[in-house]
Design a protein around this motif. Structure first.
Motif, mmCIF file in Angstrom:
data_model
loop_
_atom_site.group_PDB
_atom_site.id
_atom_site.type_symbol
_atom_site.label_atom_id
_atom_site.label_comp_id
_atom_site.label_asym_id
_atom_site.label_seq_id
_atom_site.Cartn_x
_atom_site.Cartn_y
_atom_site.Cartn_z
ATOM 1 N N GLU A 33 2.489 -6.562 -26.278
ATOM 2 C CA GLU A 33 2.618 -8.021 -26.390
ATOM 3 C C GLU A 33 2.642 -8.625 -25.006
ATOM 4 O O GLU A 33 3.194 -8.027 -24.081
ATOM 5 C CB GLU A 33 3.921 -8.380 -27.099
ATOM 6 C CG GLU A 33 3.816 -8.207 -28.590
ATOM 7 C CD GLU A 33 5.154 -8.346 -29.278
ATOM 8 O OE1 GLU A 33 6.070 -8.964 -28.687
ATOM 9 O OE2 GLU A 33 5.270 -7.812 -30.382
ATOM 10 N N HIS A 34 2.082 -9.818 -24.887
ATOM 11 C CA HIS A 34 2.178 -10.467 -23.579
ATOM 12 C C HIS A 34 3.538 -11.132 -23.460
ATOM 13 O O HIS A 34 4.216 -11.383 -24.463
ATOM 14 C CB HIS A 34 1.057 -11.485 -23.380
ATOM 15 C CG HIS A 34 1.133 -12.665 -24.292
ATOM 16 N ND1 HIS A 34 0.341 -12.807 -25.395
ATOM 17 C CD2 HIS A 34 1.935 -13.743 -24.260
ATOM 18 C CE1 HIS A 34 0.654 -13.924 -26.003
ATOM 19 N NE2 HIS A 34 1.615 -14.518 -25.347
ATOM 20 N N ALA A 45 -7.169 -1.777 -29.346
ATOM 21 C CA ALA A 45 -6.264 -0.715 -29.807
ATOM 22 C C ALA A 45 -6.257 -0.644 -31.333
ATOM 23 O O ALA A 45 -6.248 0.452 -31.913
ATOM 24 C CB ALA A 45 -4.858 -0.974 -29.277
ATOM 25 N N THR A 46 -6.285 -1.797 -31.967
ATOM 26 C CA THR A 46 -6.261 -1.812 -33.437
ATOM 27 C C THR A 46 -7.510 -1.133 -33.991
ATOM 28 O O THR A 46 -7.444 -0.317 -34.921
ATOM 29 C CB THR A 46 -6.170 -3.273 -33.950
ATOM 30 O OG1 THR A 46 -5.024 -3.870 -33.361
ATOM 31 C CG2 THR A 46 -6.060 -3.341 -35.458
ATOM 32 N N LYS A 47 -8.648 -1.454 -33.397
ATOM 33 C CA LYS A 47 -9.906 -0.845 -33.868
ATOM 34 C C LYS A 47 -9.861 0.672 -33.690
ATOM 35 O O LYS A 47 -10.272 1.427 -34.562
ATOM 36 C CB LYS A 47 -11.097 -1.416 -33.092
ATOM 37 C CG LYS A 47 -11.474 -2.809 -33.535
ATOM 38 C CD LYS A 47 -12.844 -3.189 -32.963
ATOM 39 C CE LYS A 47 -13.405 -4.441 -33.615
ATOM 40 N NZ LYS A 47 -12.504 -5.596 -33.521
ATOM 41 N N HIS A 51 -6.539 -11.429 -22.115
ATOM 42 C CA HIS A 51 -6.810 -10.002 -21.875
ATOM 43 C C HIS A 51 -5.848 -9.106 -22.664
ATOM 44 O O HIS A 51 -6.227 -8.024 -23.114
ATOM 45 C CB HIS A 51 -6.710 -9.685 -20.375
ATOM 46 C CG HIS A 51 -7.855 -10.250 -19.581
ATOM 47 N ND1 HIS A 51 -7.796 -10.433 -18.227
ATOM 48 C CD2 HIS A 51 -9.091 -10.659 -19.962
ATOM 49 C CE1 HIS A 51 -8.943 -10.933 -17.798
ATOM 50 N NE2 HIS A 51 -9.740 -11.090 -18.833
ATOM 51 N N VAL A 52 -4.607 -9.547 -22.807
ATOM 52 C CA VAL A 52 -3.649 -8.743 -23.580
ATOM 53 C C VAL A 52 -4.019 -8.814 -25.072
ATOM 54 O O VAL A 52 -3.939 -7.812 -25.791
ATOM 55 C CB VAL A 52 -2.195 -9.199 -23.319
ATOM 56 C CG1 VAL A 52 -1.212 -8.337 -24.095
ATOM 57 C CG2 VAL A 52 -1.870 -9.159 -21.828
ATOM 58 N N GLU A 53 -4.468 -9.986 -25.505
ATOM 59 C CA GLU A 53 -4.925 -10.111 -26.901
ATOM 60 C C GLU A 53 -6.122 -9.187 -27.155
ATOM 61 O O GLU A 53 -6.230 -8.544 -28.200
ATOM 62 C CB GLU A 53 -5.347 -11.567 -27.205
ATOM 63 C CG GLU A 53 -4.208 -12.581 -27.145
ATOM 64 C CD GLU A 53 -3.088 -12.254 -28.115
ATOM 65 O OE1 GLU A 53 -3.397 -11.741 -29.199
ATOM 66 O OE2 GLU A 53 -1.903 -12.491 -27.781
ATOM 67 N N MET A 54 -7.026 -9.132 -26.191
ATOM 68 C CA MET A 54 -8.196 -8.260 -26.329
ATOM 69 C C MET A 54 -7.757 -6.800 -26.413
ATOM 70 O O MET A 54 -8.312 -6.009 -27.177
ATOM 71 C CB MET A 54 -9.164 -8.465 -25.148
ATOM 72 C CG MET A 54 -9.830 -9.820 -25.171
ATOM 73 S SD MET A 54 -10.561 -10.236 -23.574
ATOM 74 C CE MET A 54 -12.181 -9.603 -23.775
#
Ligand code: ADP
Ligand code: TRP
Length: 321
Positions: free
Chosen positions: A172-173, A157-159, A149-152
């Motif tokens: 970061e997780h 956010a990047t998009k 979920h943190v990666e998602m």
């Protein structure tokens, strides 16, 4: 460093939760800028009963405050008291490809367990991303199941940043690998779903003793030395002991003078003692619900300022007047 933890209020806390999640969180508030909230909008995805959700939310607040969340140091609030997060959730939805959500393990696991697939369950990670991005979180302490979920959140956010400029901080997780998996009374991972947990707040010492008596042990007769390695009673007791006291306990095991019954009694004493202060605080908070509400309301006010500021930036960036 800004650290955010989200709590799913799901009932009674056990000592696996304490050592695996709460103690590290309480230690964090000494070093970092800690934000902690009760994720009651998330709980709605599986809740069926309004009173129960209300109770669980309040009880979680009481338990966390009793066990050491210090409102002087930590901003502590209930998610629904800062509804700006729902507006952000919508803004982020546009930057969340269907494929990203379709790959979420946690969603697939829940559906496999028979929970009805609905949109809230499916878009749960987008709301979690909104929680994280609303306050420029740098680190998110999570269990392994939540890393994705943190990666998602980072992807979303990047998009968004690529299209509208650097609005969001990429989080970061943070997974604490030093935290061991705490065993339950049967030696398997302690979990409320396995009926093998020892709760932190038992109604009485007698009930706690009954639970400790259920810790699985071998059947060495009294008078013979006991093996501490692999002994679930020893492993659980060790959580509460420093090296010297662990060594004393090993000596007692080897002496052969005591049986498992003695060590189960000792385990009960250790647990009862460890949480004695927390129990007193809990009584105090349960008798003063307004105090709990005031703490949560102060936390929400602090969060409102941060949230309004962020939402101004976001609205401006996307062209919402
Ligand atoms: P449960 O397995 O009882 O449903 P949760 O999934 O609600 O527990 O866990 C809440 C938090 O407590 C998570 O961060 C998880 O990593 C931690 N936790 C739960 N059980 C254990 C355990 N047996 N050992 C270590 N940490 C645990
Ligand atoms: N999904 C998390 C869990 O089940 C709870 C959560 C919701 C959360 N929003 C969050 C955790 C934001 C960290 C940050 O445990």
């Amino acid at each position: 460093m800004r650290v955010l933890t989200g709590i799913q209020a799901s009932g009674k806390l056990h000592i696996g939760n304490y050592f695996g999640a709460m103690k590290p969180m309480i230690e964090l508030q000494e070093k970092e800028e800690l934000f902690t909230f009760i994720a009651n909008y998330h709980s709605l995805t599986t809740s069926k009963n309004a009173n129960l959700l209300r109770e669980l939310t309040f009880d979680a607040a009481v338990d966390y405050l009793s066990l050491g969340i210090n409102p002087e140091k930590t901003t502590f609030w209930v998610q629904s008291d800062v509804p700006q997060v729902l507006e952000l959730y919508w803004m982020l939805s546009k930057f969340t490809p269907m494929g990203l959500l379709e790959r979420a393990h946690s969603y697939k696991d829940k559906v496999a367990k028979g929970i009805t697939a609905n949109h809230a369950l499916f878009s749960y990670p987008v709301l979690m991303a909104a929680d994280i991005l609303l306050l420029d979180t740098q680190k998110v302490p999570v269990g392994k199941d939540q890393i994705q979920h943190v990666e998602m959140t980072r992807d979303i956010a990047t998009k968004f940043n690529n299209e509208y400029g650097e609005i969001f901080t990429l989080p970061e997780h943070m997974v604490n690998d030093n935290v061991a998996t705490i065993p339950g009374i049967d030696g398997q991972k302690m979990s409320k779903s396995y009926d093998n947990a020892i709760d932190i707040f038992m109604e009485s010492e007698k009930k706690l003793q009954k639970r400790c008596n259920k810790v699985l042990s071998s059947s060495t007769p009294l008078g013979e030395p006991l093996e501490y390695e692999g002994c679930h009673i020893y492993n659980l007791a060790s959580l509460f002991l420093d090296e010297d006291r662990k060594s004393e306990l090993r000596t007692r095991y080897k002496s052969g003078e005591e049986g498992y019954g003695h060590f189960k009694k000792y385990l009960k004493e250790l647990i009862w003692e460890e949480f004695s202060q927390a129990r007193e605080k809990r009584e105090m908070y349960l008798n003063n619900p307004d105090l709990v509400k005031d703490i949560l309301s102060d936390g929400a006010k602090k969060m409102q300022i941060i949230a309004n500021d962020k939402m101004l930036q976001v609205r401006e960036a996307v062209g919402i007047l």
